[in-house]
Structures are given as C-alpha cells and as structure tokens.
Scaffold this motif. Structure first.
Motif, PDB file in Angstrom:
ATOM      1  N   SER A  38       0.843  -1.205   0.000  1.00  0.00           N
ATOM      2  CA  SER A  38       0.000   0.000   0.000  1.00  0.00           C
ATOM      3  C   SER A  38       0.877   1.254   0.000  1.00  0.00           C
ATOM      4  O   SER A  38       0.482   2.293  -0.524  1.00  0.00           O
ATOM      5  CB  SER A  38      -0.974   0.001   1.175  1.00  0.00           C
ATOM      6  N   VAL A  59      -0.824   0.929  -3.867  1.00  0.00           N
ATOM      7  CA  VAL A  59      -2.004   0.068  -4.044  1.00  0.00           C
ATOM      8  C   VAL A  59      -2.949   0.322  -2.860  1.00  0.00           C
ATOM      9  O   VAL A  59      -2.499   0.428  -1.720  1.00  0.00           O
ATOM     10  CB  VAL A  59      -1.594  -1.428  -4.088  1.00  0.00           C
ATOM     11  N   GLN A  60      -4.229   0.395  -3.133  1.00  0.00           N
ATOM     12  CA  GLN A  60      -5.184   0.631  -2.051  1.00  0.00           C
ATOM     13  C   GLN A  60      -5.016  -0.431  -0.965  1.00  0.00           C
ATOM     14  O   GLN A  60      -4.884  -1.610  -1.271  1.00  0.00           O
ATOM     15  CB  GLN A  60      -6.618   0.584  -2.624  1.00  0.00           C
ATOM     16  N   THR A  96      -7.084  -3.687  -1.024  1.00  0.00           N
ATOM     17  CA  THR A  96      -6.700  -4.524  -2.175  1.00  0.00           C
ATOM     18  C   THR A  96      -5.356  -5.200  -1.909  1.00  0.00           C
ATOM     19  O   THR A  96      -5.189  -6.402  -2.147  1.00  0.00           O
ATOM     20  CB  THR A  96      -6.588  -3.658  -3.452  1.00  0.00           C
ATOM     21  N   TYR A 128      -5.842  -8.042   0.429  1.00  0.00           N
ATOM     22  CA  TYR A 128      -6.394  -9.239  -0.233  1.00  0.00           C
ATOM     23  C   TYR A 128      -5.299  -9.952  -1.018  1.00  0.00           C
ATOM     24  O   TYR A 128      -5.231 -11.186  -1.042  1.00  0.00           O
ATOM     25  CB  TYR A 128      -7.576  -8.878  -1.138  1.00  0.00           C
ATOM     26  N   MET A 129      -4.419  -9.200  -1.641  1.00  0.00           N
ATOM     27  CA  MET A 129      -3.295  -9.819  -2.357  1.00  0.00           C
ATOM     28  C   MET A 129      -2.422 -10.601  -1.376  1.00  0.00           C
ATOM     29  O   MET A 129      -1.961 -11.709  -1.664  1.00  0.00           O
ATOM     30  CB  MET A 129      -2.479  -8.737  -3.076  1.00  0.00           C
TER      31      MET A 129
END
Ligand code: UDP
Length: 245
Positions: free
Chosen positions: A70, A74-75, A78, A81-82
């Motif tokens: 992040s 990246v949010q 998200t 979750y990755m």
C-alpha cells in the motif's frame, strides 16, 4: 514478570502452529525455497507422530505484505487481499511437501476457492483434526487490515487449541535484540500485559489481545532448529511462554 513454571507447557492434545512466510524462503530472501518448506514439513510430521492434533496457519510475508504494497500506491484493502492470496500459495507448497512424506492434510481457506482447497468451516476443520489430518489454514481471517498472527489467535480459539505455537527465527522473546546485544536476556515466561506494555515485538497487538481475552497461551520458539516443533508439542522447556502469569 514471574516464571509461570511448567504451566501450559504441554504435552498438548491439539495445537495451532503459526508459521510466517519468511520461514518458507532463504534467510533475508523472498519467494519460495522448497528445501526450507520440506524441512518444515519433516518437523511437522515428527510432531504429528507424537500424537498431537495440528492446525497450521501460514503467513505470506515472503511473497507480499499488504502494508508494504500500500506504500507503493495500491489501495490498502486490495493490497491486503493480495497478501491473503499469497498465504494460499505457501499453504499449497506446504501441503505438497507434507503429502510427499505421507502426512494426511487438508487445506482450508478463509477466502473461498473450491477448485484449490476447501472453504474454512470450523466444524469441518475440527473433524479433520480428530481424524488425524494436519489442517493448513490459509487466507488469513479473510478480512483486510489484519495479519496472519491474528488469524492464528482466532483459529486457535475457535478450534479449541491448547496453545498457539508461534514459530520464529529466534529462540524466544528477549529484553533487547540478541543479534545486536550479546548481553540480551531471554525470558522464560511473560504475561500478555508484559508483552503489550513493553511493546515487545512478538505478535501484533490485536493478536496478543485476542489471546489474552481467550486465555490462550503462546509459545514463542525457534523453528529453524530441527526437532523444535516436536519439542514444543511435547511440552519441553524451549522458547518463551506467554500467558496470564
Ligand atoms: N492479511 C490480511 N488479513 C488477514 C491476514 C493477512 O489482510 O487476516 C494480509 C496482510 O496484507 C498481510 C499479508 O496478508 O501483510 C500476509 O500475511 P502476514 O503479513 O501476516 O504474513 P507473515 O508476516 O506471517 O508472513
């Protein structure tokens, strides 16, 4: 910070073993190193053979960590979750290594992906454990903003594990970093509050708080010493035991 003696040291009937992703790669490396995974699998086999039912929560930090990604833009949700998906990659590697040495396993994921593994269902997990299968629990809690340490604390409480075995690369909790301070002292035992108040880097605060609330003892020990998982399960005096005191 009293020594709680042998209390909570086992031998254990049912354990939850937490293995961080960085145990699956070379020292300071990333990705998967199957020789490391196989070494862990051999230890799990020996520990299982001693009679304890074993659930294993795997991390994903060798592949990616949500918080770090992040920072690269990246949010956060998200990215998390990755990170959870990364734990599934490790879980499948461990499952393969265990099956190759004839250990019965089931992989259960918190995020459903039924072509790959079973969904995590508490009662089903317990049934597998009763049948002697090693349950590999992947996908963390299924929720972002958490870690697999919290997932380990949660699952341990859910399945009625007697102890959370927190596998690390050092042989317990120290008052200061043993790599930098030769006079660092290892604690034989600690209370949850000691860990929280001194901000000892054992597990994140959510995980420690959950263990404190559910009264779940945590044994911090060195995974990289061959035979230590079996010793931890048998109740040998290794590592640092964290409990109510
Ligand atoms: N993660 C998450 N929710 C969870 C468990 C994990 O969002 O319940 C994500 C999070 O981004 C984390 C990543 O999955 O950074 C990998 O897990 P973790 O960092 O706990 O792995 P470890 O440090 O144990 O290898």
């Amino acid at each position: 910070m009293g020594d709680s003696g042998g209390a909570g040291r086992g031998p254990f009937r049912r354990v939850l073993l937490k293995i961080s992703g960085d145990a699956f790669c070379r020292q300071e490396g990333t990705g998967l190193e199957m020789a490391e995974v196989r070494a862990i699998a051999r230890q799990i086999k020996a520990a299982r053979a001693s009679g304890a039912e074993m659930a294993v929560v795997v991390g994903g930090g060798n592949i990616l960590r949500g918080a770090q990604l992040s920072q690269a833009g990246v949010q956060r949700a998200t990215a998390d979750y990755m990170g959870m998906l990364a734990t599934v990659v490790n879980a499948l590697a461990l499952q393969d290594a265990l099956e190759k040495i004839d250990v019965a396993t089931r992989c259960l994921t918190a995020i459903e992906m039924q072509r790959v593994a079973e969904p995590y269902i508490r009662r089903r997990c317990i049934r597998h454990l009763e049948k002697g299968r090693v349950c590999i629990l992947a996908g963390g809690t299924g929720n972002p903003f958490l870690t697999t340490d919290t997932s380990a604390a949660l699952r341990a409480a859910e399945i009625g594990a007697e102890v959370l075995l927190k596998a690390t690369k050092v042989d317990g909790v120290y008052d200061k970093d043993p790599r930098e301070h030769p006079d660092a002292r290892r604690f034989e035992s600690l209370t949850y509050l000691d860990v929280l108040n001194r901000q000892l880097k054992v597990m994140d605060m959510t995980a420690i708080s959950l263990c404190m609330e559910t009264g779940l003892p945590i044994l911090v020990f060195n995974l990289k010493v061959e035979g230590n998982i079996e010793k931890a399960v048998r109740g040998d005096r290794i590592g640092t035991l964290i409990g109510a005191g």
